[in-house]
Motif scaffolding. Structure first.
Motif, mmCIF file in Angstrom:
data_model
loop_
_atom_site.group_PDB
_atom_site.id
_atom_site.type_symbol
_atom_site.label_atom_id
_atom_site.label_comp_id
_atom_site.label_asym_id
_atom_site.label_seq_id
_atom_site.Cartn_x
_atom_site.Cartn_y
_atom_site.Cartn_z
ATOM 1 N N THR B 17 -27.596 -62.820 75.327
ATOM 2 C CA THR B 17 -27.231 -63.653 74.173
ATOM 3 C C THR B 17 -25.724 -63.910 74.203
ATOM 4 O O THR B 17 -24.945 -63.057 74.607
ATOM 5 N N ARG B 20 -22.445 -64.805 68.166
ATOM 6 C CA ARG B 20 -22.925 -63.902 67.134
ATOM 7 C C ARG B 20 -23.350 -64.675 65.906
ATOM 8 O O ARG B 20 -22.936 -65.811 65.708
ATOM 9 N N GLY B 21 -24.172 -64.014 65.082
ATOM 10 C CA GLY B 21 -24.539 -64.573 63.776
ATOM 11 C C GLY B 21 -25.160 -65.944 63.873
ATOM 12 O O GLY B 21 -26.114 -66.143 64.619
ATOM 13 N N GLU B 22 -24.605 -66.877 63.149
ATOM 14 C CA GLU B 22 -25.100 -68.252 63.092
ATOM 15 C C GLU B 22 -25.119 -68.881 64.490
ATOM 16 O O GLU B 22 -26.064 -69.561 64.858
ATOM 17 N N ALA B 23 -24.018 -68.607 65.252
ATOM 18 C CA ALA B 23 -23.811 -69.326 66.511
ATOM 19 C C ALA B 23 -24.481 -68.652 67.703
ATOM 20 O O ALA B 23 -24.220 -68.992 68.841
#
Ligand SMILES: Nc1ncnc2c1ncn2[C@@H]1O[C@H](COP(=O)(O)OP(=O)(O)O)[C@@H](O)[C@H]1O
Ligand SMILES: [Mg+2]
Lengths: 889, 257
Positions: B17, B20-23
């Motif tokens: 991945t 992070r988070g939203e992005a």
């Protein structure tokens, strides 16, 4: 760490070579890699190389000049022993006339001359020289002096003068000159308590100049030349001067032999004849010994002083190098990543950069040593056309230290500067080879750096302020130490922290110029793209400019302070007094023709006729007074405010006079003399004269000797002091009256000249660092142009004209240089003022003086240099055709 | 041509991945795949499907967010930089889309560089074999600037093979070439596998390039989406089209173990 398992053998063709363990990789690929990369970056490395070249040339020149100073000193010292064969010496100056006689009696000794110099004041008219005098030896071989004209002195009142001294005093062979010397009484005075001491008298004798001597080997060039009297005369003078109880002692006896070849026997015999002697040496051995003792002092100080500036240049060069390598590593990151992909380990990439630095450092240092040697040699070639009064060698003499020290220093500085970029190179990830990005930016600055920078800056400033406080409270020694330490530490802090704040300052400057058009806006934005690089480039310049600005500010502040102090110390520039006295013991009246002559001298601000007198107070004490009208006094004093409140019926009493003559705390004072008494109001003053002042009318109440007997004069502001004094001397000596000239103005001028000369030298030495920094600006600029080739081409493709592109680069160069210069100037102003305060705070208040002219020059040089630095990169940028640039990988 | 050889590269539950988070971007999402020894495998998928990411992880160029990668018996996920460097020297070769060669060295110097970096001795016989197989005779003294794009890629292939690695990874090796040079490079890659017994894993988005391989692994949205044995340009194209139309995973021929 997991060990690799044996790979399955699947190779159908040939078996795999056994590969050595990691880290044992051969140096060979690294070296070839390095050389390959250097070939591709020649232009980029050249500028960094020039920085190192200049610094090592600087070091080389310093060392060579140091050697020349030493050898010149040796030549001069050994010239003093002329053609003596042997020197009988004593380390603590304890050879006696008897030893000299014993040495003379040794078989084979032709002549012995004790090394002895006497000093006396020679004067003619108003001109005075303080002259060293030696005896004329029995054997010509024992003196380096040669007779140019006339004869050697023989009688008691004969003297031979150095040609230039005779010229200065306006004397020729056969003329007479006044010599002042002291004679100790033959009988001691007995004190009340039974102790005895010898009184002495100053006598003035007229000596006849029998000859003029010259000094072909410049043996006494640095000590003002040597006059000669007969050996008997010199012995007499020395005996007169030291009194009946003491006899002269020497540190060396020069010996000439009948047969110079019989040196060893004579050496033996002399050692036996003069058992107290420390050594019997050949002239050469003795000269070497003397020089060795000297060089512990001034030569080392000279070397350390100049090498400190070479050190500054090296630090700046180091910054330029570090910057260049950082850019190079950033530009090569894809190549480095590719190498990592095909098996290069971190150590190989690290070593590759260091090797590159070492090669660059070595080549540049070799060139620097050669350049330095050539410069000094060129200097020696042109030196004879200037009359330096010192015999210089015709060629430089290279030794191991002169060559190896600059080489080692140059290579070392380059290597140290390359360590951080080398680490950056070794950290490039293999994956970077596959990323499409152009030039990955290097790691940003860390927290540790920020904390360190803050600590250093704050701590350094605290020390600096402490140093200033100490300077103000009179602890100048400690104050200077604290200020220098604090200044250095805070400067290091500022430099370490530059990466955080400098780009922001550049950004603010950029926004200012950015309003003037798209090219300027582009330039301003470009300085923000790689803050580290902008910071490093501007920092290199900042260091040099800070130091230059510090020295000029410090000197300007110190100058003002010292001027104030010198004014106070020497309230009167020049004084002309009569040297004879009347029957009462008062100085004779000033002859009218002298007064006229003095008034006729141009460049004098004011001339005051004054009367000096020693008045008696009612309690049988005396006080020296000077009578002058308030107007005359005020006009001639350098600190006229000291005469405030002075007028008829007052006695102006300087604090020092009050203290010395017990007049402290008195409101009135009654002075008495042959003509009566006068009671005057005491006006205290902070003048630093040695006399109290009253008006001529008040003086007339106590003495009839009111005729002016002295002239006080003030030199006009901006006048050539030396020329004015010379004109005054000439005018006065033309009258042939018995007067003498004294005054602080010459001494004061000498002080100012010393400050000016030192300042000039220091600024000149620091300018080398500034030049190197400017090369750094040019280098950074061209590196960023190379880096932006595609981008510039793109901008051109979308309509940026070549003129605008040039303009962008010019503005960028001037922005970087300007920011470095402005910040350096500001820092230098503060440091210079702080330093001057720490050093001179107890002398007087040190004003904050901005040397505007110098500041303007520095700023202009930086901006022009930034502009010039953009020319070459701009040409390269403009030459690239948009299409070609976009196609290029 | 053997189809029963042991897998040389294996991925297990491999995921990656970015952000992070939203992005957050799941570039790889639980990939299990094996690559057999002595075969030429193509990883194919639409742009942004995670091909390059998979290759980077398989080759140890980037660290995984989860799962494991094995090269032979060695688990390379979690290896340190030194071990990875040793791996790249001895057991893995690379061919990139562009910027494969060091411009200041001749073709021969570029080819032998990995061996020299490792401090080994160049096996002249093997070098001769490579030069002959890749048709580089007469080009060895040229610098990259004097070589065509296709020739440059062949030099890069020779360099990747010089240390006789267990596997060669190639990321879009023909992406920068015209179709003729591309075809030439691809047949050289296939010859390296057939005649020299090497193992090659190639990333491509081009079905006609994938058709040169012995096997095609299809990838979409970070997941394995199909596996085609002995592909033809048509079957590869069909596989890719199936991905585009979001049909379930296609499998023809033998499935990866
Ligand atoms: N360094 C990265 N940071 C963030 N996202 C990335 C990065 N590299 C790849 N990605 C994302 O991961 C996904 C897969 O990328 P990639 O493996 O390069 O695809 P392909 O090679 O198949 O075109 C894409 O959505 C891409 O945007
Ligand atoms: Mg890709």
């Amino acid at each position: 760490m997991t060990a690799t398992t044996t790979p399955p053998t699947t190779t159908p063709v040939v078996s795999t070579d056994s590969t050595p363990a990691l880290g044992g990789g051969s140096r060979y690929p690294t070296a070839r890699l390095t050389l390959g990369q250097m070939r591709r970056s020649t232009g980029r490395l050249a500028a960094a190389g020039i920085a190192i070249l200049i610094s090592t040339a600087f070091v080389t020149v310093t060392l060579l000049v140091g050697n020349i100073v030493t050898s010149t000193t040796y030549d001069q010292v050994s010239a003093r022993y002329a053609d003596a064969d042997l020197v009988v010496s004593h380390s603590s100056w304890e050879l006696t006339p008897e030893d000299a006689e014993a040495a003379g009696a040794v078989d084979g000794v032709a002549a012995v001359q004790a090394q002895q110099t006497y000093f006396t004041e020679l004067s003619r008219g108003g001109k005075v020289v303080y002259q060293s005098i030696a005896a004329h030896p029995a054997d010509e071989r024992l003196s380096p002096l040669r007779l140019a004209e006339g004869d050697w002195p023989q009688g008691q009142t004969d003297i031979a003068l150095p040609t230039d001294v005779a010229e200065r005093l306006g004397l020729g062979v056969g003329d007479t000159v006044n010599a002042n010397r002291w004679i100790v009484d033959p009988e001691p005075e007995v004190q009340e308590d039974g102790s005895t001491w010898y009184d002495n008298q100053e006598v003035t004798e007229k000596l006849t100049v029998t000859g003029l001597v010259e000094d072909p080997y410049q043996a006494y060039a640095l000590t003002g030349g040597m006059a000669v009297v007969s050996a008997a005369t010199l012995d007499q003078w020395v005996a007169d001067d030291s009194g009946p109880d003491s006899s002269p002692t020497y540190d060396a006896l020069l010996v000439a032999l009948d047969d110079p070849a019989a040196l060893e026997e004579a050496r033996q015999a002399l050692a036996e004849a003069v058992p107290s002697a420390t050594d019997v040496l050949t002239t050469q051995e003795y000269a070497e010994q003397v020089v060795a003792e000297m060089s512990g002092g001034q030569n080392i100080v000279f070397l350390v002083f100049v090498l400190a500036f070479a050190g500054v240049a090296l630090v700046v060069a180091g910054l330029v190098i570090a910057n260049t390598f950082q850019v190079l590593v950033a530009q090569r990151s894809r190549m480095l990543a590719l190498l990592r992909c095909i098996g290069a380990d971190t150590g190989q990439l690290y070593r590759s950069v260091l090797l590159e630095a070492a090669i660059l450092g070595l080549i540049a240092s070799v060139a620097g040593v050669v350049l330095g040697a050539l410069l000094v040699q060129a200097g020696l070639l042109v030196a004879p056309s200037f009359d330096l009064g010192v015999p210089l060698p015709g060629t430089i003499s290279l030794n191991a230290a002169v060559v190896l020290v600059p080489l080692a220093v140059g290579v070392l500085v380059t290597l140290v500067a390359a360590v951080t970029p080398a680490r950056a190179a070794s950290r490039v990830a293999p994956l970077a080879a596959l990323r499409p990005s152009d030039a990955p930016t290097l790691r940003g600055a860390g927290k540790v750096r920020a904390v360190l920078a803050t600590l250093l800056t704050v701590g350094g400033v605290a020390l600096l302020v402490g140093g200033m406080a100490m300077g103000r409270t009179g602890q100048a020694d400690l104050g200077i130490l604290a200020a220098v330490l604090g200044g250095s530490v805070s400067l290091v802090g500022v430099i370490v922290g530059a990466v955080f704040w400098l780009p922001r300052v550049a950004g603010a400057f950029g926004r200012l110029v950015g309003t003037s058009g798209p090219a300027a806006r582009l330039a301003a934005a470009n300085t923000q793209r790689n803050p580290r690089r902008t910071a490093a480039t501007a920092t290199a310049l900042l260091i040099g400019v800070t130091l230059v600005s510090m020295m000029t500010t410090g000197a300007a502040s110190a100058r003002v302070t010292l001027d104030q102090e010198l004014d106070a110390q020497y309230p009167v520039d020049l004084q002309v007094g009569t040297t004879s006295s009347d029957d009462e013991g008062n100085p004779s009246a000033m002859p009218g023709d002298v007064t006229d002559a003095v008034r006729g001298v141009g460049d004098l601000r004011a001339v005051a006729e004054v009367t000096t007198y020693v008045a008696e107070t009612t309690d049988e004490e005396v006080v020296p007074v000077v009578a002058a009208t308030p107007e005359a006094l005020t006009s001639v004093l350098n600190t006229p405010e000291g005469a405030e409140g002075f007028g008829p019926g007052t006695l102006l009493v300087p604090a020092g006079v009050a203290k010395n003559y017990g007049l402290e705390g008195r409101d009135t004072i009654t002075l008495s003399g042959p003509a009566g008494e006068v009671t005057l109001d005491v006006v205290p003053s902070d003048l630093r004269t040695h006399d109290a002042f009253l008006t001529p009318l008040d003086l007339a109440a106590i003495t009839p000797a009111v005729a002016p007997n002295a002239l006080w004069a003030g030199v006009a502001d901006g006048a050539d002091v030396a020329a004015t004094v010379a004109a005054l001397q000439d005018a006065v000596s033309a009258t042939e009256e018995a007067v003498e000239i004294s005054g602080a103005v010459v001494e004061r001028e000498a002080y100012q000249q010393v400050i000016d000369v030192i300042l000039g030298i220091v600024v000149g030495l620091l300018a080398v660092a500034v030049v190197i920094a400017l090369i750094g600006v040019a280098n950074t600029l061209s590196l960023s142009v190379i880096e932006r080739t595609r981008e510039n081409a793109m901008l051109r493709a979308i309509g940026l004209t070549t003129g605008q592109l040039r303009g962008t680069l010019a503005v960028e160069g001037m922005l970087i240089a300007g920011v470095g210069a402005v910040l350096g100037i500001v820092l230098g102003l503060v440091y210079g003022w702080a330093g001057a305060t720490a050093a001179l705070g107890n002398v007087g208040t040190v004003p904050f003086v901005v040397p505007w002219a110098e500041v303007g020059v520095m700023l202009a040089v930086a901006l022009v240099a930034g502009l010039v630095a953009s020319v070459v990169p701009a040409r390269a940028a403009v030459r690239t055709r948009p299409v070609a640039a976009l196609a290029a990988e | 041509m053997s189809t029963q050889t042991a897998p040389v590269v294996r991925a297990r539950s491999l995921s990656k991945t970015y952000g992070r988070g939203e992005a957050v971007v799941r570039a790889l999402d639980g990939v299990d795949v094996d690559f057999e020894q002595g075969r030429f495998t193509a990883i194919m998928g639409p742009s942004g499907s995670g091909k390059s990411t998979l290759m980077h992880l398989l080759a140890g160029l980037d660290s995984a967010s989860g799962g494991q990668v094995f090269l032979g018996e060695t688990e390379i996920t979690g290896l340190g930089d030194k071990a990875l460097t040793r791996l790249r020297r001895d057991r893995v070769g690379f061919v990139f889309q562009q910027f494969n060669l060091l411009p200041m060295f001749t073709a021969e110097q570029n080819i032998t560089l990995p061996v020299e970096l490792a401090g080994g001795k160049v096996d002249r016989a093997w070098l001769g074999t490579l030069v002959e197989t890749l048709g580089l005779g007469g080009r060895l003294t040229h610098r990259p600037g004097e070589l065509s794009g296709g020739q440059q890629q062949r030099v890069a292939i020779a360099r990747a093979l010089i240390a006789q690695p267990e596997v060669v990874f190639a990321d879009e090796p023909t992406g920068n070439l015209d179709s003729r040079s591309g075809a030439e490079v691809l047949s050289f890659l296939r010859r390296s596998v057939r005649e020299l017994g090497r193992t090659i894993i190639m990333v491509t988005h081009d079905p006609s390039a994938a058709a040169y391989a012995d096997r095609v692994v299809l990838i979409a949205d970070g997941k394995i989406a199909g596996d085609i044995s002995d592909p033809t340009p048509e079957s590869a194209m069909a596989g890719l089209d199936a991905l585009r139309t979001l049909e379930p995973a296609v499998t023809t021929g033998r499935t990866g173990a």
